[in-house]
Enzyme design. Sequence first.
Site, PDB file in Angstrom:
ATOM      1  N   CYS A 115       0.829  -1.212   0.000  1.00  0.00           N
ATOM      2  CA  CYS A 115       0.000   0.000   0.000  1.00  0.00           C
ATOM      3  C   CYS A 115       0.862   1.260   0.000  1.00  0.00           C
ATOM      4  O   CYS A 115       0.366   2.351  -0.282  1.00  0.00           O
ATOM      5  CB  CYS A 115      -0.912   0.010   1.224  1.00  0.00           C
ATOM      6  N   HIS A 255      -2.889   7.009   4.358  1.00  0.00           N
ATOM      7  CA  HIS A 255      -3.389   5.800   3.694  1.00  0.00           C
ATOM      8  C   HIS A 255      -4.787   5.492   4.234  1.00  0.00           C
ATOM      9  O   HIS A 255      -5.073   5.686   5.415  1.00  0.00           O
ATOM     10  CB  HIS A 255      -2.426   4.640   3.970  1.00  0.00           C
ATOM     11  N   ASN A 285     -10.043   0.106   1.352  1.00  0.00           N
ATOM     12  CA  ASN A 285      -8.594   0.194   1.212  1.00  0.00           C
ATOM     13  C   ASN A 285      -8.212  -0.217  -0.217  1.00  0.00           C
ATOM     14  O   ASN A 285      -8.330  -1.389  -0.571  1.00  0.00           O
ATOM     15  CB  ASN A 285      -7.960  -0.740   2.252  1.00  0.00           C
TER      16      ASN A 285
HETATM   17  O1  UT7 Z   1      -3.056  -1.403   3.966  1.00  0.00           O
HETATM   18  C1  UT7 Z   1      -2.708  -1.894   5.223  1.00  0.00           C
HETATM   19  C2  UT7 Z   1      -3.791  -2.753   5.492  1.00  0.00           C
HETATM   20  N1  UT7 Z   1      -4.246  -3.136   6.733  1.00  0.00           N
HETATM   21  C3  UT7 Z   1      -4.646  -2.406   7.765  1.00  0.00           C
HETATM   22  O2  UT7 Z   1      -4.483  -1.243   7.904  1.00  0.00           O
HETATM   23  C4  UT7 Z   1      -5.350  -3.231   8.773  1.00  0.00           C
HETATM   24  C5  UT7 Z   1      -5.092  -2.797  10.173  1.00  0.00           C
HETATM   25  N2  UT7 Z   1      -5.975  -3.548  11.110  1.00  0.00           N
HETATM   26  C6  UT7 Z   1      -7.280  -3.292  11.188  1.00  0.00           C
HETATM   27  O3  UT7 Z   1      -7.809  -2.417  10.534  1.00  0.00           O
HETATM   28  C7  UT7 Z   1      -8.078  -4.084  12.194  1.00  0.00           C
HETATM   29  O4  UT7 Z   1      -7.203  -4.917  12.926  1.00  0.00           O
HETATM   30  C8  UT7 Z   1      -9.199  -4.970  11.551  1.00  0.00           C
HETATM   31  C9  UT7 Z   1     -10.291  -4.095  11.031  1.00  0.00           C
HETATM   32  C10 UT7 Z   1      -8.640  -5.825  10.473  1.00  0.00           C
HETATM   33  C11 UT7 Z   1      -9.816  -5.845  12.629  1.00  0.00           C
HETATM   34  O5  UT7 Z   1     -10.308  -5.047  13.695  1.00  0.00           O
HETATM   35  P1  UT7 Z   1      -9.988  -5.435  15.217  1.00  0.00           P
HETATM   36  O6  UT7 Z   1     -10.635  -4.423  16.048  1.00  0.00           O
HETATM   37  O7  UT7 Z   1      -8.503  -5.579  15.327  1.00  0.00           O
HETATM   38  O8  UT7 Z   1     -10.738  -6.801  15.339  1.00  0.00           O
HETATM   39  P2  UT7 Z   1     -10.216  -8.178  15.949  1.00  0.00           P
HETATM   40  O9  UT7 Z   1      -9.476  -8.946  14.912  1.00  0.00           O
HETATM   41  O10 UT7 Z   1      -9.547  -7.934  17.265  1.00  0.00           O
HETATM   42  O11 UT7 Z   1     -11.564  -8.898  16.245  1.00  0.00           O
HETATM   43  C12 UT7 Z   1     -12.468  -8.421  17.267  1.00  0.00           C
HETATM   44  C13 UT7 Z   1     -13.694  -9.297  17.249  1.00  0.00           C
HETATM   45  C14 UT7 Z   1     -13.365 -10.795  17.266  1.00  0.00           C
HETATM   46  O12 UT7 Z   1     -14.393 -11.445  17.947  1.00  0.00           O
HETATM   47  P3  UT7 Z   1     -14.202 -11.879  19.501  1.00  0.00           P
HETATM   48  O13 UT7 Z   1     -13.036 -12.802  19.509  1.00  0.00           O
HETATM   49  O14 UT7 Z   1     -13.966 -10.621  20.256  1.00  0.00           O
HETATM   50  O15 UT7 Z   1     -15.514 -12.546  19.813  1.00  0.00           O
HETATM   51  C15 UT7 Z   1     -13.421 -11.203  15.829  1.00  0.00           C
HETATM   52  O16 UT7 Z   1     -13.705 -12.553  15.637  1.00  0.00           O
HETATM   53  O17 UT7 Z   1     -14.399  -9.096  16.029  1.00  0.00           O
HETATM   54  C16 UT7 Z   1     -14.546 -10.323  15.318  1.00  0.00           C
HETATM   55  N3  UT7 Z   1     -14.397 -10.001  13.915  1.00  0.00           N
HETATM   56  C17 UT7 Z   1     -15.446  -9.700  13.134  1.00  0.00           C
HETATM   57  N4  UT7 Z   1     -16.770  -9.675  13.362  1.00  0.00           N
HETATM   58  C18 UT7 Z   1     -17.569  -9.336  12.334  1.00  0.00           C
HETATM   59  C19 UT7 Z   1     -13.269  -9.906  13.186  1.00  0.00           C
HETATM   60  N5  UT7 Z   1     -13.561  -9.546  11.932  1.00  0.00           N
HETATM   61  C20 UT7 Z   1     -14.905  -9.433  11.878  1.00  0.00           C
HETATM   62  C21 UT7 Z   1     -15.799  -9.080  10.837  1.00  0.00           C
HETATM   63  N6  UT7 Z   1     -17.104  -9.050  11.120  1.00  0.00           N
HETATM   64  N7  UT7 Z   1     -15.375  -8.764   9.608  1.00  0.00           N
END
Ligand code: UT7
Length: 407
Positions: A115, A255, A285
Site C-alpha cells: 500500500c 493511507h 482500502n
Molecule cells: O493497507 C494496510 C492494510 N491493513 C490495515 O491497515 C489493517 C489494520 N488492522 C485493522 O484495521 C483491524 O485490525 C481490523 C479491522 C482488520 C480488525 O479489527 P480489530 O478491532 O482488530 O478486530 P479483531 O481482529 O480484534 O476482532 C475483534 C472481534 C473478534 O471477535 P471476539 O473474539 O472478540 O468474539 C473477531 O472474531 O471481532 C470479530 N471479527 C469480526 N466480526 C464481524 C473480526 N472480523 C470481523 C468481521 N465481522 N469482519
Amino acid sequence: MTQRYARITGWGKYVPARRLTNYDLEQIVDTTDEWITSHTGIRERRIAEPNETTVDMALHASRIALERAQVQPEELDLIIFATSSPDYFVPAAASLLQNRLGAAGVPAFDLSAGCTGSIYALVTATQFVQTGAYRRVLVVGAEKISAGIDYTDRNTAIMFGDGAGALMLEASNSPTGLLSFELGSDGALWDALYCPGGGSANPFSEKVLANREQYLRMDGKRVFKFTAKTVTRSIQNVVESSGLPFSEIDYMVPHQSNVRIIELLTSRLKFDPDKVMVNLDRYGNTSAAAIPMALADAADQGKIAEGDHIVLAGFGAGMTWGTAVIHWEPTKPSEEQAILVENWPIREALQLQANKVRAAVWSAQVTARTKAQEASMSVMVPFYTWQRKRKKAKAQQDEENTDQQQG
Ligand code: UT7
C-alpha cells in the site's frame, strides 16, 4: 546546476462502477454493517468487473492527470506504476499502460511496496527529475485487489476495494512538490500481510488452490500496532526535516485502510481532524491507489489549495512505510514552460553528446578516406610508374623503328 523540483501538475482518479456495500457483504461472510462501520469506517468499496483490469483503471486515471497538466503522452519521460495486483506477473503493468497511453518508447516500470507503493513511486520519480535526467514523470497507483481477496475470509473481504490514482510530475525551478520524505521497511513483519501462494516460494499448484493460498492474508492486529507506532514517529520526522513548523502543515492525506488508524494518528499528532482526508468510507482500502485517489479527491473537492503544505502517510505490506511533505502548487508559471522546453540542462548535455558523436563520425570518415587513399596510392603509384616507363620505352622503340625505316 540549478536545484530542480518536481511540481505536481496533474492528478486523476478512477473507480469502477460496481459497489460492494457492507449489506452485500452480510450476505457473503459472517459480518454486519454495524461491525464493519464501527471497526473500520468503511461503508462500501468498488469492485472491478471480471474483464476490467488494473491497467484499464490506471489508463482512465492517467488520462485525467495528463489532461489536467496539459501534457501529451508522447511528452512523458518516464512512467512508474505502483501496484500489487498487476495484470500479469510478466510483463510489467507499466509497459502495458505505456502502450495503451500511446507513449511510444517511454521507459516504464512497476514498483512493488504494498500500500506504500505510491509514496515510494512519488519519491523515486522526484529523484529522476531532481537529477535532471527526466522532465515529465507519470506516477500511477492502481489495484484490482479484489482479484486476490478470498470472499470467504471476513478479515480481508471487508477491507479492500479497487481503483486507480495518478499524479503528473514536471520539472520546476521553484521549491514545490516533494519537500521531504522518509521511506522504510521492516521485513521481519513480512507475513503480517502477504499472499502465500503463486510466487516462486510456493508456485501455483492444486495444493495452493485447495488451501486458498492464492489469496491475501492479513494479521490485522499486527498491522494496526505497527502502524500506530511507526507512522506517527515518521510523520514527526518528515515534518521536522522539511524545515516547516507543524503549524504550517495545512492538510494530511493518510493511507485509507481504517478510520480508527487515522483517528489515532491525528490525535497523537494533535492535528485538526477536519484537515485530514478520509474517503475510505466509499472506497475501502485500495492499497497503492489509495493515496493518489485521496489526494485527487481532496483537490477536486477544494479541500486543498495552491500553496498548501500536505503530509502524505502510507503504510502496508512489507511491512513498509513512506511519509512525505509536499507543497501543492499545480499551476505552472509561464516561465516554467521555458524550462521544460528550452533551457533544460539535459537537452544541452544531449546536444553536447550529439556534437561529440558527429565529431567522432567526421574524424572516422577522414581517417577512413585517408587510409583508402594511401592504400590506393600504394597500388597506383607503382602502376603509374610502370605505365610511364612503358610509354617511354614504347616511344623510344617507335623512334628507333622510324630511324631504321628512314635509314
Ligand atoms: O493497507 C494496510 C492494510 N491493513 C490495515 O491497515 C489493517 C489494520 N488492522 C485493522 O484495521 C483491524 O485490525 C481490523 C479491522 C482488520 C480488525 O479489527 P480489530 O478491532 O482488530 O478486530 P479483531 O481482529 O480484534 O476482532 C475483534 C472481534 C473478534 O471477535 P471476539 O473474539 O472478540 O468474539 C473477531 O472474531 O471481532 C470479530 N471479527 C469480526 N466480526 C464481524 C473480526 N472480523 C470481523 C468481521 N465481522 N469482519
